[in-house]
Design a protein around this motif. Structure first.
Motif, PDB file in Angstrom:
ATOM      1  N   ALA A 121       0.849  -1.141  -0.012  1.00 21.02           N
ATOM      2  CA  ALA A 121      -0.158   0.020   0.022  1.00 21.02           C
ATOM      3  C   ALA A 121       0.954   1.186   0.222  1.00 21.02           C
ATOM      4  N   LEU A 122       1.934   1.020   0.960  1.00 22.18           N
ATOM      5  CA  LEU A 122       2.684   2.401   0.603  1.00 22.18           C
ATOM      6  C   LEU A 122       3.454   2.526  -0.526  1.00 22.18           C
ATOM      7  N   GLY A 123       3.899   1.361  -1.244  1.00 27.12           N
ATOM      8  CA  GLY A 123       4.405   1.613  -2.495  1.00 27.12           C
ATOM      9  C   GLY A 123       3.616   2.153  -3.558  1.00 27.12           C
ATOM     10  N   TRP A 124       2.137   1.816  -3.429  1.00 31.02           N
ATOM     11  CA  TRP A 124       1.079   2.242  -4.402  1.00 31.02           C
ATOM     12  C   TRP A 124       1.125   3.746  -4.069  1.00 31.02           C
ATOM     13  N   LEU A 125       1.042   4.185  -3.005  1.00 33.03           N
ATOM     14  CA  LEU A 125       0.851   5.580  -2.469  1.00 33.03           C
ATOM     15  C   LEU A 125       2.143   6.328  -3.030  1.00 33.03           C
ATOM     16  N   LEU A 148       5.793  -3.443  13.610  1.00 32.76           N
ATOM     17  CA  LEU A 148       5.184  -3.363  12.183  1.00 32.76           C
ATOM     18  C   LEU A 148       5.804  -1.910  11.718  1.00 32.76           C
ATOM     19  N   ALA A 149       5.582  -1.072  12.622  1.00 31.18           N
ATOM     20  CA  ALA A 149       5.999   0.526  12.196  1.00 31.18           C
ATOM     21  C   ALA A 149       7.512   0.306  11.922  1.00 31.18           C
ATOM     22  N   ALA A 150       8.483  -0.316  12.708  1.00 27.13           N
ATOM     23  CA  ALA A 150       9.779  -0.153  12.599  1.00 27.13           C
ATOM     24  C   ALA A 150      10.152  -1.155  11.217  1.00 27.13           C
ATOM     25  N   LYS A 151       9.456  -2.013  11.197  1.00 24.94           N
ATOM     26  CA  LYS A 151       9.774  -2.713   9.906  1.00 24.94           C
ATOM     27  C   LYS A 151       9.355  -2.200   8.630  1.00 24.94           C
ATOM     28  N   LEU A 152       8.449  -1.249   8.522  1.00 22.66           N
ATOM     29  CA  LEU A 152       7.968  -0.420   7.401  1.00 22.66           C
ATOM     30  C   LEU A 152       8.943   0.656   7.148  1.00 22.66           C
ATOM     31  N   GLY A 153       9.725   0.986   8.149  1.00 23.85           N
ATOM     32  CA  GLY A 153      10.427   2.442   8.042  1.00 23.85           C
ATOM     33  C   GLY A 153       9.890   3.479   8.852  1.00 23.85           C
ATOM     34  N   PHE A 154       9.061   3.510   9.442  1.00 25.50           N
ATOM     35  CA  PHE A 154       8.365   4.615  10.332  1.00 25.50           C
ATOM     36  C   PHE A 154       9.491   5.069  11.276  1.00 25.50           C
ATOM     37  N   THR A 155       9.918   6.281  11.433  1.00 24.63           N
ATOM     38  CA  THR A 155      10.606   6.905  12.482  1.00 24.63           C
ATOM     39  C   THR A 155       9.875   7.746  13.502  1.00 24.63           C
ATOM     40  N   GLU A 156       9.986   7.838  14.682  1.00 24.74           N
ATOM     41  CA  GLU A 156       9.058   8.324  15.771  1.00 24.74           C
ATOM     42  C   GLU A 156       9.146  10.035  15.420  1.00 24.74           C
ATOM     43  N   VAL A 157       8.211  10.496  15.462  1.00 22.13           N
ATOM     44  CA  VAL A 157       8.000  11.878  15.314  1.00 22.13           C
ATOM     45  C   VAL A 157       7.867  12.499  16.840  1.00 22.13           C
ATOM     46  N   GLU A 158       6.828  11.948  17.611  1.00 26.17           N
ATOM     47  CA  GLU A 158       6.596  12.442  18.927  1.00 26.17           C
ATOM     48  C   GLU A 158       5.793  11.029  19.431  1.00 26.17           C
ATOM     49  N   ARG A 159       5.702  11.219  20.858  1.00 19.70           N
ATOM     50  CA  ARG A 159       4.806  10.447  21.718  1.00 19.70           C
ATOM     51  C   ARG A 159       3.917  11.500  22.400  1.00 19.70           C
ATOM     52  N   PHE A 160       2.681  11.300  22.805  1.00 21.33           N
ATOM     53  CA  PHE A 160       1.752  12.120  23.398  1.00 21.33           C
ATOM     54  C   PHE A 160       0.769  11.186  23.989  1.00 21.33           C
ATOM     55  N   GLU A 161      -0.155  11.853  25.085  1.00 24.05           N
ATOM     56  CA  GLU A 161      -1.239  11.080  25.703  1.00 24.05           C
ATOM     57  C   GLU A 161      -2.274  11.425  24.910  1.00 24.05           C
ATOM     58  N   ALA A 162      -3.216  10.416  25.028  1.00 23.10           N
ATOM     59  CA  ALA A 162      -4.459  10.509  24.218  1.00 23.10           C
ATOM     60  C   ALA A 162      -5.394   9.162  24.492  1.00 23.10           C
ATOM     61  N   TRP A 163      -6.542   9.393  24.736  1.00 23.39           N
ATOM     62  CA  TRP A 163      -7.584   8.317  24.895  1.00 23.39           C
ATOM     63  C   TRP A 163      -6.912   7.432  26.251  1.00 23.39           C
ATOM     64  N   GLY A 164      -6.255   7.865  27.383  1.00 21.64           N
ATOM     65  CA  GLY A 164      -6.138   7.479  28.339  1.00 21.64           C
ATOM     66  C   GLY A 164      -4.788   6.420  28.332  1.00 21.64           C
ATOM     67  N   ALA A 165      -3.907   6.647  27.028  1.00 24.12           N
ATOM     68  CA  ALA A 165      -2.615   5.887  26.845  1.00 24.12           C
ATOM     69  C   ALA A 165      -1.685   6.591  26.240  1.00 24.12           C
ATOM     70  N   GLU A 166      -0.345   6.291  26.438  1.00 23.01           N
ATOM     71  CA  GLU A 166       0.543   6.810  25.451  1.00 23.01           C
ATOM     72  C   GLU A 166       0.394   6.330  23.891  1.00 23.01           C
ATOM     73  N   GLN A 167       0.600   7.444  23.234  1.00 29.95           N
ATOM     74  CA  GLN A 167       0.379   7.325  21.759  1.00 29.95           C
ATOM     75  C   GLN A 167       1.714   7.298  21.187  1.00 29.95           C
ATOM     76  N   TRP A 168       2.188   6.883  20.157  1.00 27.19           N
ATOM     77  CA  TRP A 168       3.284   6.932  19.293  1.00 27.19           C
ATOM     78  C   TRP A 168       3.147   7.376  17.800  1.00 27.19           C
ATOM     79  N   LEU A 169       3.743   8.451  17.482  1.00 29.06           N
ATOM     80  CA  LEU A 169       3.540   8.987  16.086  1.00 29.06           C
ATOM     81  C   LEU A 169       4.590   8.849  15.332  1.00 29.06           C
ATOM     82  N   GLY A 170       4.539   8.121  14.254  1.00 27.83           N
ATOM     83  CA  GLY A 170       5.784   7.900  13.220  1.00 27.83           C
ATOM     84  C   GLY A 170       5.482   8.510  11.930  1.00 27.83           C
ATOM     85  N   ARG A 171       6.615   8.632  10.954  1.00 29.62           N
ATOM     86  CA  ARG A 171       6.540   9.280   9.957  1.00 29.62           C
ATOM     87  C   ARG A 171       7.312   8.474   8.963  1.00 29.62           C
TER      88      ARG A 171
END
Length: 179
Positions: A121-125, A148-171
């Protein structure tokens, strides 16, 4: 989430070594209900929806939203890939970027199908929208999604708190040939 703009939808099916990514069809309805009602699938997504509600509300042909791919193995749906435009203002680093989401039935876990389907899907995009960065958000406690995010090559942008838990945002940025 918003659509991906000028992309014609649905595209031709995407075929990988083991999988087909395609638009939803009527034969996928039961698998969509199973996916959305699964407590295992929704452990980190706020919990499953009631099966009775899904049976009542799911159209005969699940909606072919732009950016929504059914992941098919041997003729049967095993998951869904979502590529949408992130429009939420609560994460400025994600706003306006393409966003990758995925859901797979538990019986498909642990076989590399998510990696294979998401990479396709990433290749298609990358072909459809050259140079388009993609973001992915997941709970940091969701170790499978983090791997999975690491295998796909996403790198961390930030961590943040939402929905009562720590979230990870990668790019993820597509590899462009050097010239």
């Amino acid at each position: 989430m918003g659509d991906l703009g000028s992309i014609t939808w649905p595209p031709e099916p995407i075929t990988t070594e083991r999988l087909v990514l395609r638009a939803p069809e009527a034969r996928d309805r039961a698998a969509f209900i199973e996916l959305l009602a699964s407590p295992e699938v929704h452990t980190f997504l706020g919990g499953p929806r009631p099966r009775e509600e899904l049976e009542r509300e799911m159209p005969a042909v699940p909606e072919p939203w732009p950016g929504s791919f059914v992941v098919e193995l041997d003729g049967s749906m095993i998951g869904q890939i979502l590529l949408r435009r992130a429009v939420e203002a609560h994460r400025p680093a994600a706003a306006g970027k393409a966003s990758l989401g995925y859901l797979f039935l538990p019986r498909a876990w642990g076989s590399g199908y998510a990696t294979e389907a998401c990479a396709a899907a990433l290749g298609w995009l990358a072909d459809a929208l050259p140079g388009e960065p993609v973001v992915l958000a997941t709970q940091s406690a969701n170790l499978g999604s983090m791997r999975l995010a690491a295998k796909l090559g996403f790198t961390e942008v930030e961590r943040f708190e939402a929905w009562g838990a720590e979230q990870w945002l990668g790019r993820w940025s597509p590899v462009t040939p050097s010239g």
